[in-house]
Design a protein around this motif. Structure first.
Motif, PDB file in Angstrom:
ATOM      1  N   ALA A 297       1.248  -1.153  -0.237  1.00 30.70           N
ATOM      2  CA  ALA A 297       0.253  -0.017  -0.266  1.00 30.70           C
ATOM      3  C   ALA A 297       0.789   1.227   0.395  1.00 30.70           C
ATOM      4  CB  ALA A 297      -0.806  -0.166   1.194  1.00 30.70           C
ATOM      5  N   TYR A 298       0.124   2.680   0.032  1.00 31.54           N
ATOM      6  CA  TYR A 298       1.307   4.044  -0.798  1.00 31.54           C
ATOM      7  C   TYR A 298       0.535   4.543  -0.045  1.00 31.54           C
ATOM      8  CZ  TYR A 298       3.762   1.106  -4.084  1.00 31.54           C
ATOM      9  OH  TYR A 298       4.347   0.159  -4.954  1.00 31.54           O
ATOM     10  N   ASP A 299       1.250   5.271   1.548  1.00 25.51           N
ATOM     11  CA  ASP A 299       0.301   6.494   1.818  1.00 25.51           C
ATOM     12  C   ASP A 299       0.332   7.245   1.185  1.00 25.51           C
ATOM     13  OD1 ASP A 299       2.954   7.876   1.787  1.00 25.51           O
ATOM     14  OD2 ASP A 299       3.059   8.049   3.446  1.00 25.51           O
ATOM     15  N   GLY A 305       4.556   0.523   1.899  1.00 26.22           N
ATOM     16  CA  GLY A 305       4.463   0.488   3.583  1.00 26.22           C
ATOM     17  C   GLY A 305       3.209  -1.244   3.064  1.00 26.22           C
ATOM     18  N   PHE A 306       3.833  -2.157   4.086  1.00 27.09           N
ATOM     19  CA  PHE A 306       3.536  -3.115   3.334  1.00 27.09           C
ATOM     20  C   PHE A 306       2.063  -3.957   4.474  1.00 27.09           C
ATOM     21  CE2 PHE A 306       7.541  -3.933   1.486  1.00 27.09           C
ATOM     22  CZ  PHE A 306       7.876  -4.254   0.876  1.00 27.09           C
ATOM     23  N   VAL A 307       1.168  -4.270   3.933  1.00 28.72           N
ATOM     24  CA  VAL A 307      -0.083  -4.463   4.564  1.00 28.72           C
ATOM     25  C   VAL A 307      -0.725  -5.857   4.480  1.00 28.72           C
ATOM     26  CG1 VAL A 307       0.068  -2.573   5.029  1.00 28.72           C
ATOM     27  CG2 VAL A 307      -1.385  -3.710   2.937  1.00 28.72           C
TER      28      VAL A 307
END
Length: 446
Positions: A297-299, A305-307
């Motif tokens: 995912a990306y902010d 980031g990894f989720v």
């Protein structure tokens, strides 16, 4: 004891709530004559030096571990680079914690994401999960998933699937309303025979193993075409993951779900576990995949980031509606497999697979040339093959171990009583030419 969080007063309160006067009353159902009433008769403590000497003496008695071995059948001896054990013993990896909170779990999540990516590359599939307990439970989960996807309740399983995998699956589906049918094996080739008439509109999936339990490489593309024409899914099972380094991937052959045992990737045989199950499928079935899935995912500032992703609340709260009741993944073992695959690389995996196939071909030719011995199946093999001996396999293997000091393989009578003379032989890159020569000479003398 410090890890018991309640006080003596709280424990007494709980006992009173149960109507009991002491903790011993909890065990009243145990017959009094089998309860140990004396102290344990344990030896005095040993110093570190004495303890190491004791372990070395005990280990020296394990003669079987020092013999050249040609056992396979779902658990395979491969060389693991020393870096694997060195890295997985780092303290930050010793946790069974599920990474629900990504802000404190980026390392764990990234490792799982890398594992998933490698599994997709190996299997030729679009999406993989964060691993399963082992190959057998992965196969069972694939059957349950096929029923969810197709809403059909009949699954055809090849008779050349590992018998223990089949037993696990039978246990899983016993009360799930799923019927397991059987596909027979061709006597001449050792491959699974698919009867088109069996593929009726009630069939959810066909499960086939390649290389199969008898070592034969199945013709997956033909299976995929026939299965898909009937509106069913093709589930491919792989017990020897080293074969991914040589054979065309199941995904390229048309598989819909691929499950495998990843033990060959840097994980020791360890008397049967813990191992790691691989599970991969097509992207259109991603929401039906069991277990956990890690994504990127990306902010809003574009930072990666990894989720945990695509995990509905049913997976963790409404368990009766979950796609799977697998409660965790084999994180540490999956990490070992990831380090192994990354260390070996594409060329390393191909080299391991090539050595396995070449050495197995040499051993197969040598054994087939022995008087009274034969290899009954004509299909291509990877690193396992069936040998038909002139006498009962169990006795022959026992004489081989005692006389030549070689573990010659698995007597198939363990699973198939109608095959008393058949032996399943496995050769990996760890078997030297001298080991194969000792096996051949031992068989000749036995």
């Amino acid at each position: 004891m410090r890890y018991i969080p309640n006080s003596p007063e709280e424990r007494q309160e709980m006992l009173q709530g149960l109507g009991l006067g002491s903790a011993e009353e909890l065990f009243d159902s145990i017959p009094a004559d089998i309860i140990l009433k004396a102290p344990l008769d344990t030896p005095a403590a040993l110093s570190e030096v004495e303890l190491l000497e004791r372990f070395e003496a005990l280990g020296a008695k394990n003669a079987a571990a020092r013999r050249p071995s040609f056992l396979g059948a779902g658990a395979y001896t491969h060389y693991a680079p020393t870096i694997v054990d060195s890295l997985i013993q780092r303290s930050e990896f010793f946790t069974a914690y599920t990474p629900y909170q990504p802000e404190i779990s980026q390392g764990t999540l990234q490792a799982i994401f890398e594992f998933q990516t490698l599994v997709c590359q190996l299997t030729g599939m679009d999406v993989a999960n964060a691993s399963m307990y082992d190959g057998s439970t992965a196969m069972a989960e694939a059957v349950l998933m096929a029923e969810r996807v197709t809403r059909r309740t009949r699954v055809l399983v090849s008779a050349a699937v590992h018998p223990e995998y089949l037993r696990v699956t039978e246990t899983y589906v016993a009360h799930a309303g799923i019927e397991l049918g059987r596909l027979e094996v061709e006597e001449a080739t050792g491959r699974t025979r698919l009867d088109p008439a069996a593929l009726d509109e009630g069939v959810a999936a066909v499960v086939i193993q390649s290389p199969n339990f008898f070592g034969c490489v199945e013709e997956l593309k033909g299976f995929a075409d026939a299965v898909h024409a009937a509106g069913a899914l093709l589930v491919v099972v792989v017990t020897e993951a080293a074969s991914f380094g040589l054979l065309r991937s199941p995904g390229a052959c048309g598989a819909d779900i691929v499950v495998a045992e990843g033990q060959s990737f840097g994980v020791p045989v360890s008397f049967g576990g813990p191992y790691v199950g691989l599970f991969a499928t097509r992207e259109r079935y991603a929401r039906q995949i069991p277990g956990r899935l890690v994504g990127i995912a990306y902010d809003r500032e574009g930072r990666r980031g990894f989720v945990l992703t695509l995990a509905t609340r049913e997976q963790h709260i409404r368990r009766e509606k979950a796609t799977s009741n697998i409660c965790t993944n084999e994180g540490l073992i999956a990490l070992a497999a990831t380090i192994y695959m990354t260390t070996m690389g594409r060329r390393g995996l191909q080299e391991v697979a090539a050595q396995c196939a070449q050495k197995a071909a040499h051993a197969r030719r040598q054994i087939a040339a022995l008087e009274g011995f034969s290899v009954p199946y004509s299909a291509p093999v990877f690193n396992e093959f069936v040998v038909r001996a002139p006498s009962a396999a169990e006795g022959l293997l026992r004489r081989l171990a005692e006389g030549a000091g070689v573990t010659g393989g698995l007597a198939l009578s363990r699973y198939f009583t109608e095959r008393p003379n058949d032996i399943l032989v496995c050769v990996t890159e760890t078997n030297r030419r001298a080991d194969i020569d000792a096996l051949v000479e031992g068989l000749k003398a036995s």
